[in-house]
Design an enzyme around this catalytic site. Structure first.
Site, PDB file in Angstrom:
ATOM      1  N   TYR A  59       0.807  -1.241   0.000  1.00 31.63           N
ATOM      2  CA  TYR A  59       0.000   0.000   0.000  1.00 31.63           C
ATOM      3  C   TYR A  59       0.832   1.280   0.000  1.00 31.63           C
ATOM      4  O   TYR A  59       2.038   1.232   0.132  1.00 31.63           O
ATOM      5  CB  TYR A  59      -1.088  -0.007   1.054  1.00 31.63           C
ATOM      6  CG  TYR A  59      -0.753  -0.115   2.525  1.00 31.63           C
ATOM      7  CD1 TYR A  59       0.518   0.052   3.036  1.00 31.63           C
ATOM      8  CD2 TYR A  59      -1.790  -0.377   3.430  1.00 31.63           C
ATOM      9  CE1 TYR A  59       0.760  -0.039   4.392  1.00 31.63           C
ATOM     10  CE2 TYR A  59      -1.554  -0.466   4.793  1.00 31.63           C
ATOM     11  CZ  TYR A  59      -0.263  -0.296   5.264  1.00 31.63           C
ATOM     12  OH  TYR A  59      -0.031  -0.382   6.593  1.00 31.63           O
ATOM     13  N   GLU A  60       0.105   2.368  -0.227  1.00 26.95           N
ATOM     14  CA  GLU A  60       0.701   3.702  -0.460  1.00 26.95           C
ATOM     15  C   GLU A  60       1.751   3.644  -1.572  1.00 26.95           C
ATOM     16  O   GLU A  60       2.800   4.269  -1.510  1.00 26.95           O
ATOM     17  CB  GLU A  60       1.240   4.285   0.836  1.00 26.95           C
ATOM     18  CG  GLU A  60       0.091   4.434   1.823  1.00 26.95           C
ATOM     19  CD  GLU A  60       0.229   5.531   2.830  1.00 26.95           C
ATOM     20  OE1 GLU A  60       0.959   6.493   2.564  1.00 26.95           O
ATOM     21  OE2 GLU A  60      -0.439   5.424   3.871  1.00 26.95           O
TER      22      GLU A  60
END
Ligand code: CAA
Length: 560
Positions: free
Chosen positions: A362-363
């Site tokens: 993620y990110e």
């Protein structure tokens, strides 16, 4: 300490560590096992000033630096990576943009409660067709007088539905690529804003993650953040900071696993000696300590650059990529050092191992981190202005008729049955066993989470009987709600339906479900949410409350 920090930062580390050890560590096992969002912990973090670390005191922040923030996320994640990301997503993703691009009125209204811990922040960027390619946003915001009308769906949103305010990207000017995307402050209480059931995740289970659904949500014009058309740029800048948070989360997880493995290896005697002294383990520990130190240096360097208002996007990407790869490797090695004992629930390395994986995803996946880094180190190529707009993703169920009926439930049911009859369907097979095999079935009626409580399943069964269909469901409706046994749901990881008639009731039409029905001859979707993806992937659809639509449909089928 592995890094020479100024005394105030070390004191701050101790402040957060004491809290994490005393309040979070004792309940970490329970938070993970039962996927509990720790409301009390978050409240206490607010009281301790942790929810507004790198923000101005005038708005209720702690007036500290991004290094302080990184240390706080690291220390929380050292005992629980789920609690660490609650703080990271709140601070970097849900709050920083408001402080950076918000006007005074917006700051007073939304930033102050966020910084003082009275509310939690979230960030809505990712969509089904806009993951790594975040400029592929399909959510729309149409200006209508004094408000924007927001429609669409965001997926994998950390802190949802616990967060009160969300920074959400949406297309305000179609056809302009990333320059047509704007960012909005969307309050949880706005009408038409709903959430999916939270996901059941491999790790970071103390943090909560759900979808955001927007159906004609009136977002006041004054909730536009910054300027129209700048939303994508803001999102990229927000993510630059977010990656420092995720790197710190990964570092904390790695540190926790390393300490645990080292303690275990010192206490475990085999062949008459501490296993920590055996070279294969002592070298492993040496490598772990080195990679952890390197992660820490990269993270603090990026945080310092951010504090100094230097360009730090590449440094944050390097830190996130390196620290998360380190965390995944170290947690695996730590578990290995424990041997069989590490494979047992309740032993912290087992949890650290699961918690680490998401930090590579993620990110921005670590593949995207390499895109960001290489974009920074190579001379920039001007993008071809003539490049056509990205094409809409092809339908997962092939070309479908897309005939959607709405309005009066009886009228819609009538039109649907007429359309099915025109295709040659008859409704005289009433003796089909609802629990008969899905493989080889000609007709299926499937229930989704949208039907609500399990007693509503009776209505769906009645429809299946009238249609001459077997009963199935979506994956969550089977695994979470238990509507049908787990060997009967349809979807990517479940059964594939290759027969003639499929009717899905209360199913949103997520990609994972659609992958189970591309071969169905006719797909019918029934849902009260007009924006449900299923309506773009069906032959016939009825928009309406299933409590009205299903009885009307049963009636029509009986008459047919
Ligand atoms: N700062 C400011 N502007 C930036 C920027 C940055 N860091 N990065 C790009 N931009 C600008 C560019 O200058 C460019 O501007 P112009 O159009 O005016 O020239 C514009 O944005 C587009 O840039 P690119 O052409 O480089 O954009 P792209 O479409 O090729 O995508 C990308 C670039 C790096 C792949 C980007 O899409 C990306 O970061 N993808 C990953 C998405 C992501 O990280 N998602 C995470 C979701 S949140 C989450 O995961 C939270 C959680 O659960 C905890």
């Amino acid at each position: 300490m592995a890094y020479n920090l100024p005394r105030d930062l070390e004191e701050f580390r101790k402040y957060v560590r004491d809290f994490a050890e005393e309040k979070v560590k004792p309940i970490a096992y329970h938070l993970d096992r039962d996927k509990v969002f720790p409301k009390e912990i978050v409240k206490e973090m607010g009281q301790l000033g942790l929810m507004g670390i790198p923000f101005p005191e005038e708005y209720g922040g702690a007036g500290l630096t991004n290094e302080h923030y990184a240390i706080a996320v690291e220390e929380l994640s050292r005992v629980d990576g789920g609690v660490g990301v609650i703080l990271s997503a709140h601070t970097s993703l849900g709050t920083w943009g408001l402080n950076e691009f918000g006007n005074e009125e917006q700051k007073q209204k939304y930033l102050v409660p966020l910084l003082t811990g009275k509310s939690i922040g979230g960030f809505g960027l990712t969509e089904e067709n806009a993951g790594s390619d975040s400029a592929g946003t399909e959510t729309t915001a149409v200006l209508q007088g004094d408000h924007y009308l927001l429609n669409g769906k965001k997926i994998f949103i950390t802190n949802a539905p616990e967060a009160q305010t969300y920074l959400v990207t949406a297309v305000t000017t179609p056809g302009k690529g990333n320059h047509g995307i704007s960012m909005f402050i969307v309050d949880k209480d706005f009408e038409g804003f709903t959430f999916s059931e939270p996901y059941d995740k491999l790790g970071i289970r103390a943090s909560i993650t759900a979808e955001l659904h927007f159906k004609d949500v009136k977002v006041p014009k004054e909730n536009l953040l910054g300027e129209e058309g700048k939303g994508f740029k803001y999102a990229m800048m927000i993510l630059d900071g977010g990656r420092i948070g995720i790197a710190s989360q990964a570092l904390g997880i790695a540190q926790g696993a390393y300490e645990s493995a080292k303690d275990y290896a010192l206490s475990r005697i085999q062949f008459g000696e501490q296993i920590a002294r055996m070279q294969h383990n002592s070298f492993k520990l040496a490598d772990m300590a080195t990679s952890i130190k390197a992660s820490r240096l990269l993270i603090y360097d990026a945080a310092k650059k951010k504090d100094a208002h230097d360009n730090y996007g590449m440094d944050a990407a390097m830190a996130k990529m390196f620290a998360s790869d380190t965390a995944e490797r170290i947690t695996s090695e730590a578990l290995q050092m424990y041997g069989g004992s590490g494979f047992i629930k309740g032993v912290d390395v087992e949890r650290f191992y699961r918690d680490s994986k998401i930090t590579q995803i993620y990110e921005g996946t670590n593949e995207i981190m390499r895109v960001v880094i290489s974009n920074n180190i190579l001379p920039r190529v001007k993008k071809d202005k003539k490049k056509p707009e990205a094409k809409k993703a092809p339908s997962l169920v092939g070309d479908r008729k897309l005939q959607i009926f709405k309005g009066d439930a009886k009228e819609s049911a009538k039109k649907l049955v007429e359309a099915l009859k025109a295709e040659g369907y008859t409704f005289d097979k009433k003796d089909v066993d609802l629990e008969g095999p899905i493989d080889g079935a000609q007709r299926v009626v499937a229930a989704g989470m949208g039907i609500g409580e399990s007693q509503n399943l009776e209505l769906i069964k009645d429809l299946a009987r009238e249609t001459g269909a077997v009963l199935s469901s979506s994956r969550p409706a089977s695994q979470v709600r238990g509507y049908v046994p787990t060997d009967r749901y349809i979807g990517l990881s479940g059964k594939k339906f290759n027969g003639e008639l499929y009717i899905g009731v209360g199913i949103s039409g997520a990609m994972q479900h659609l992958k189970g029905i591309p071969e169905a001859k006719t797909i019918v979707a029934i849902n009260n949410d007009e924006s449900a993806a299923f309506f773009n992937n069906c032959d016939y659809g009825i928009v309406g409350d299933f409590h009205e639509v299903v009885p009307a449909l049963i009636e029509e089928i009986k008459n047919a």
